[in-house]
Design an enzyme around this catalytic site. Structure first.
Site, PDB file in Angstrom:
ATOM      1  CE  LYS A  47      30.839  -5.282 -58.815  1.00 21.15           C
ATOM      2  NZ  LYS A  47      31.783  -4.273 -58.714  1.00 21.15           N
ATOM      3  CE  LYS A  82      26.696  -0.633 -53.635  1.00 20.83           C
ATOM      4  NZ  LYS A  82      27.972  -0.033 -53.266  1.00 20.83           N
ATOM      5  CE  LYS A 130      36.832  -3.089 -52.547  1.00 21.16           C
ATOM      6  NZ  LYS A 130      35.741  -2.154 -52.862  1.00 21.16           N
TER       7      LYS A 130
HETATM    8  N1  AQP Z   1      34.547  -8.125 -60.494  1.00 21.62           N
HETATM    9  C1  AQP Z   1      35.179  -7.083 -60.992  1.00 21.62           C
HETATM   10  N2  AQP Z   1      35.750  -7.168 -62.207  1.00 21.62           N
HETATM   11  C2  AQP Z   1      36.390  -6.098 -62.724  1.00 21.62           C
HETATM   12  N3  AQP Z   1      36.540  -4.930 -62.103  1.00 21.62           N
HETATM   13  C3  AQP Z   1      35.988  -4.797 -60.883  1.00 21.62           C
HETATM   14  N4  AQP Z   1      35.944  -3.773 -60.001  1.00 21.62           N
HETATM   15  C4  AQP Z   1      35.273  -4.181 -58.900  1.00 21.62           C
HETATM   16  N5  AQP Z   1      34.873  -5.462 -59.040  1.00 21.62           N
HETATM   17  C5  AQP Z   1      35.293  -5.858 -60.268  1.00 21.62           C
HETATM   18  C6  AQP Z   1      36.556  -2.475 -60.217  1.00 21.62           C
HETATM   19  O1  AQP Z   1      37.281  -2.144 -59.041  1.00 21.62           O
HETATM   20  C7  AQP Z   1      37.121  -0.779 -58.720  1.00 21.62           C
HETATM   21  C8  AQP Z   1      36.595  -0.733 -57.305  1.00 21.62           C
HETATM   22  O2  AQP Z   1      35.541   0.023 -57.083  1.00 21.62           O
HETATM   23  P1  AQP Z   1      34.836   0.208 -55.680  1.00 21.62           P
HETATM   24  O3  AQP Z   1      35.669  -0.284 -54.562  1.00 21.62           O
HETATM   25  O4  AQP Z   1      34.433   1.619 -55.623  1.00 21.62           O
HETATM   26  O5  AQP Z   1      33.546  -0.642 -55.690  1.00 21.62           O
HETATM   27  P2  AQP Z   1      32.922  -1.755 -56.563  1.00 21.62           P
HETATM   28  O6  AQP Z   1      33.088  -1.539 -58.000  1.00 21.62           O
HETATM   29  O7  AQP Z   1      31.518  -1.889 -56.072  1.00 21.62           O
HETATM   30  O8  AQP Z   1      33.819  -2.993 -56.125  1.00 21.62           O
HETATM   31  P3  AQP Z   1      33.458  -4.130 -55.139  1.00 21.62           P
HETATM   32  O9  AQP Z   1      34.696  -4.902 -54.915  1.00 21.62           O
HETATM   33  O10 AQP Z   1      32.258  -4.883 -55.607  1.00 21.62           O
HETATM   34  O11 AQP Z   1      33.146  -3.354 -53.798  1.00 21.62           O
HETATM   35  P4  AQP Z   1      31.857  -3.252 -52.888  1.00 21.62           P
HETATM   36  O12 AQP Z   1      31.565  -4.659 -52.493  1.00 21.62           O
HETATM   37  O13 AQP Z   1      32.338  -2.428 -51.736  1.00 21.62           O
HETATM   38  O14 AQP Z   1      30.768  -2.605 -53.650  1.00 21.62           O
HETATM   39  C9  AQP Z   1      36.235  -0.172 -59.810  1.00 21.62           C
HETATM   40  O15 AQP Z   1      37.056   0.410 -60.804  1.00 21.62           O
HETATM   41  C10 AQP Z   1      35.517  -1.379 -60.359  1.00 21.62           C
HETATM   42  O16 AQP Z   1      35.108  -1.221 -61.703  1.00 21.62           O
END
Ligand code: AQP
Length: 332
Positions: free
Chosen positions: A195, A112, A198
């Protein structure tokens, strides 16, 4: 009941299919057998570029989606992280036990900070894993269901718990990470080796839980596949189709071979249409419920406040014990 802790960042207006399949669906089942704490980690979300009005809105929307997806606030403790001040307080104590080198090895920070650049990278982003350790340890957590990418942070949490317990006497349960299976990992529809996220650079490959059903169907119809034309799971050579199969299986509870059989000899168009129906049928009611909940923000806030009080009770007990053990004068 054993304790479980997990959370998500309110970093977008809507959660995406990966959050739903990789986290929420599992949380919904786990809340039956665990004393579960699910938080909307708004303090963590502040480590990303943000705007105050949007952060408030995203926090409510994330909480509404937890409930709409089946997390029951009467069964689980579903609350907003910043409503329980013990998180920030314990994070400070833990930061005095965390090595600078140790924190520097966290790969999420490396990734990041590279994305944000020297000026966009804050100390908050650096200490993100320490705050996450505080989240988990405050609740005497036994298990932490997380994606593979968060495993390193849970390992740090375990190290910090063991270090604290050895140095000052036992204050923390040492939690175990429960890593989701590879098949629970969802990839971007346009870039099926990255992956689904968001914060993806483009929107076309992300299925949003709160999106209009027509938009969702359209994105599925446009998902990247390959030129072979057969619906077959092969992660190496057919990442696009394999990803669609995983989504199909996760949302229907069916096995991948059974889905391959159903679509044998039929083209990708048919398969995508089938998948679009599955996704729209699953997300539709969740979306309706979430939007209903958001229509009455006062009631939603009331539920979150009641749950935060429940969380604070547990968290304050741990924090009081920690303050005693490290030699801070008791608050009166
Ligand atoms: N693509 C994915 N497949 C499976 N699980 C996923 N998770 C996120 N993306 C996938 C799971 O969702 C939870 C959310 O965690 P988070 O909001 O703390 O952040 P993250 O993992 O970084 O999810 P994002 O959507 O990619 O958010 P941003 O863009 O804000 O960083 C976790 O349990 C994760 O494993």
């Amino acid at each position: 009941k054993p304790r479980l802790y997990s959370g998500m960042q309110p970093s977008a207006d809507s959660l995406q299919a990966g959050n739903y399949i990789g986290a929420l669906l599992q949380w919904r089942d786990l809340q039956e057998t665990y004393d579960a704490f699910f938080s909307v980690v708004d303090l963590h979300a502040m480590t990303q570029p943000n705007n105050p009005a949007e952060l408030r809105e995203k926090t409510r929307r994330t909480a509404a989606q937890y409930i709409a997806a089946g997390i029951e606030p009467s069964k689980s403790t579903l609350y907003v992280q910043s409503h329980v001040p013990a998180h920030a307080e314990l994070a400070w104590i833990l930061s005095t036990l965390t090595g600078f080198g140790e924190a520097s090895r966290m790969t999420q920070f490396k990734d990041k900070s590279q994305r944000y650049g020297q000026d966009g990278t804050t100390v908050g982003l650096f200490t993100y894993p320490v705050l996450m350790a505080a989240d988990i340890l405050l609740y005497q957590t036994d298990i932490v269901p997380v994606g593979e990418d968060q495993k390193q942070h849970v390992e740090l949490t375990r190290d910090l718990a063991e270090r604290f317990n050895a140095r000052y006497g036992k204050a923390f349960e040492v939690p175990v990470p429960v890593i989701q299976k590879d098949t629970a990992r969802i990839y971007d529809l346009q870039n099926p080796t990255a992956k689904m996220s968001k914060s993806a650079a483009t929107d076309a490959g992300v299925l949003w839980l709160l999106d209009d059903p027509k938009a969702t169907a359209k994105k599925i119809m446009r998902a990247v596949t390959d030129s072979e034309g057969s619906v077959r799971y092969d992660r190496e050579n057919k990442p696009g189709v394999s990803n669609l199969l995983v989504i199909y299986a996760a949302l229907t509870g069916r096995q991948i071979p059974a889905i391959e059989d159903e679509y044998a000899g039929r083209g990708y168009g048919d398969f995508k249409k089938g998948l679009a129906d599955v996704v729209v049928n699953e997300f539709g009611p969740v979306r309706e419920r979430a939007l209903d909940l958001l229509d009455d923000p006062a009631e939603l806030d009331r539920v979150l406040a009641a749950n935060a009080r429940r969380a604070a009770e547990v968290a304050e007990r741990t924090l009081g014990d920690v303050y005693d053990k490290v030699g801070l004068l008791r608050r009166v």
